[in-house]
Write an enzyme that holds these catalytic residues in place. Structure first.
Site, mmCIF file in Angstrom:
data_model
loop_
_atom_site.group_PDB
_atom_site.id
_atom_site.type_symbol
_atom_site.label_atom_id
_atom_site.label_comp_id
_atom_site.label_asym_id
_atom_site.label_seq_id
_atom_site.Cartn_x
_atom_site.Cartn_y
_atom_site.Cartn_z
ATOM 1 N N TYR A 1 0.842 -1.200 0.000
ATOM 2 C CA TYR A 1 0.000 0.000 0.000
ATOM 3 C C TYR A 1 0.879 1.253 0.000
ATOM 4 C CZ TYR A 1 -4.332 2.587 0.757
ATOM 5 O OH TYR A 1 -5.410 3.434 0.620
ATOM 6 N N LYS B 1 -3.644 8.322 3.473
ATOM 7 C CA LYS B 1 -4.957 8.015 4.041
ATOM 8 C C LYS B 1 -4.985 8.265 5.544
ATOM 9 C CE LYS B 1 -7.353 6.534 0.431
ATOM 10 N NZ LYS B 1 -8.606 7.189 -0.030
#
Length: 260
Positions: free
Chosen positions: A161, A168
């Protein structure tokens, strides 16, 4: 696919959904649920290349408004809200489902990410939500709900990720601060954190198919969520059933996030 109940929980509500790219988009799943529950819908599309993919979805939802919105282009987000002000005059719900990072930064290690790539990912994926909130708040004269989309990689390390994890995490933190600042105006703010989904955006992650299969194996429910599952949770957060909830990151992942 999850069955969407009919009802009128959102009848009379006006909803802006940013980030629909195609019929597999999380944003479209949310818009579909909002519409099924009685809301009026406004959609945006990224650019002329994306428009033919979004126009049929707008017709399917009987969307009252369909406008271009590339948050990287100066003035386009402002133009959307000027149109909403002139056409509707008020807004009840705004959903932000926009994220981007350059492929070279997204698929490389965080330690190797460029300052330009990190800055662009932060602007598009996080600060555009803050800009949306600033523009939406004056239209929410009777209160309202702001929603954005996150992922478990904001809280825990999810291999591959990479750069999007810190981005995020910043988005989830922004949700909490916006909830604090806008709460006195009756505006609630949430991040919805879906489990892995087969979307165009997610397909840019390295070894995404492996992430999907592992999610099925590790989830207590033993299956992936779909875009309508996300939409149902998003809709719940906008109703009086969630009137005393704000500033939360709500996981819709079949319990995956509780696993070690």
């Amino acid at each position: 696919m999850t069955q969407i109940p009919d009802g009128n929980a959102l009848r009379g509500k006006r909803v802006l959904v940013l980030g629909v790219a195609n019929e597999h988009s999380i944003a479209f799943g949310c818009a579909r649920v909002f519409r099924r529950l009685g809301a009026e819908i406004a959609l945006t599309y990224l650019n002329e290349k994306a428009k033919p993919h979004v126009e049929p979805l707008a017709r399917e939802l009987d969307a009252a408004i369909l406008l271009p919105c590339d948050v990287q282009r100066e003035g386009e987000l402002d133009a959307v809200f000027r149109h909403l002000t002139e056409t509707w005059g008020r807004l009840n719900i705004a959903l932000h489902s926009i994220a981007f990072a350059p492929k070279s930064d997204l698929q490389g290690n965080l330690v190797d990410s460029s300052a330009a790539g990190f800055g662009l990912a932060m602007d598009v994926s996080c600060h555009s939500f803050i800009r949306m909130a600033r523009l939406a708040a004056p239209l929410m004269t009777e209160g309202g709900t702001l929603l954005t989309m996150s992922y478990h990689g904001a809280e825990k390390v999810v291999p591959n990720y990479n750069l999007m994890g810190p981005v995020k995490a910043a988005l989830e933190c922004a949700v909490r601060y916006l909830a604090y600042e806008l709460g006195p105006s009756g505006i609630r703010v949430h991040a919805v954190s879906p489990g892995p989904l087969k979307t165009r955006a997610a397909s840019g992650l390295k070894d995404f198919d492996t992430l999907l299969s592992e999610a099925v194996e590790r989830s207590p429910i033993g299956e992936l969520v779909d875009i309508d599952d996300v939409g149902l949770t998003a809709a719940f957060l906008t109703t009086p059933y969630a009137a005393r909830l704000t500033g939360m990151t709500v996981h819709v992942d079949g319990g995956l996030s509780i696993m070690a």
